[in-house]
Design a protein around this motif. Structure first.
Motif: not given
Length: 341
Positions: A242-248
């Motif tokens: 449960d980790v956020p997607a890469a930002n940009g």
């Protein structure tokens, strides 16, 4: 000793042994790997953990503190281990949070004999302490793995923006670097005697993560590092976290340059990590002890700030600000094509 198999192959299948410790599929074990007897007669050891997934998959190592004062990687590795569950994972992770244990204990980049461990690989059984430790790590960790994630910070009185340094001429390595999710992806040649050189010669893919400064925990750099490692493992098909997607979109670069002090004095820098600068922009000033006769510091090229000095006291020629020049994602275009344009 180069591997013929791609990193997506099911290479981890069955028990995994490091030193005298064997870990069965679906199990996790924490242990110590002795590497040197101290003058007191006691043994010094590497703290290690193996998370051996229930299903076959790639073998990955995660290492921190190859330079003993670069401690962000220690915390990143500790937090990553808390997220790994061998029962739900494919492949295996060998985690070594502190490789240069003696440097770590002394808050030093180097080993007690003054040698740089990351210039001592692949090492030797009968060499210096650095060489022997490098040999042990190469044989027991690197040689077993398909992928390595080596965690670093800036050296000395500098700080780095989160960045991945890797061989961006290799398509598989580029995909791993993208998955990690750092803002800056830097094509970097291997250095003689480094872990990355030895691992590359053995056929492994290696990401070198740089972020923060020595002897300090930088929470943003650590959190991004934890998420990056888990995203990389996910991209290899080893599990879901449960980790956020890469930002940009990342900034690719094949050229970096240091802006250096044109004079000695006390420097005040006006730029922060990640800032975009244009050639000729004022990025700071250097003055004398009484605040008089300031000399402007200007960007020598256009790009993004990926590192900067943390100390205001500078001598002529000292590195002040490191600028990355955006470039191509993959290989440079052929020279013939450049000449035809």
């Amino acid at each position: 000793r180069k591997r013929a198999r791609p990193v997506t192959a099911s290479s981890g299948d069955g028990p995994l042994t490091v030193g005298k410790t064997t870990v069965l599929p679906g199990k996790t074990k924490r242990f110590d790997l002795p590497f040197a007897r101290l003058p007191t007669g006691t043994w010094e050891s590497l703290p290690m953990a193996i998370v051996n997934g229930r299903k076959p998959g790639p073998l990955v190592w995660v290492s921190g503190a190859v330079h003993g004062d670069e401690i962000n990687g220690v915390e990143i590795t500790r937090r990553v281990l808390k997220q790994l569950d061998a029962r739900k994972m494919s492949g295996a992770v060998i985690a070594v949070p502190i490789v240069n244990v003696l440097g770590f204990l002394n808050s030093s980049r180097y080993l007690p004999d003054g040698r740089d461990l990351n210039r001592s690989f692949p090492g030797s059984k009968r060499g210096s302490l650095a060489s022997r430790l490098a040999h042990l790590f190469t044989e027991e960790v690197v040689s077993k793995c398909d992928v390595g994630i080596d965690l670093h910070t800036a050296a000395g009185h500098r700080t780095n923006a989160p960045q991945i340094r890797a061989n961006l001429d290799d398509p598989q390595t580029i995909e791993l670097a993208k998955a990690f999710g750092a803002r800056f992806l830097i094509h970097a040649k291997v250095r003689d005697g480094s872990i990355r050189q030895s691992a590359t010669e053995m056929g492994a893919k290696v990401l070198l993560y740089e972020a923060g400064q020595v002897n300090r925990f930088d929470e943003d750099s650590i959190q991004l590092g934890v998420e990056g490692v888990l995203r990389t493992l996910h991209s290899l098909g080893m599990g879901k976290w449960d980790v956020p997607a890469a930002n940009g979109s990342p900034v690719f670069t094949r050229k970096t340059t240091w802006v250096r002090a044109s004079r000695s004095g006390i420097a005040n820098l006006d730029v922060g990590l990640g800032d975009e600068v244009k050639e000729g922009d004022r990025i700071g000033a250097i003055g004398d002890a009484l605040g008089g006769r300031p000399t402007r510091v200007r960007a020598s090229t256009s790009g993004f700030v990926i590192a900067k000095t943390q100390t205001p006291l500078v001598a002529q020629g000292d590195a002040l600000v490191h600028v990355a020049v955006p470039g191509a994602e993959g290989r440079d275009e052929p020279a013939e094509r450049r000449r035809r344009r």
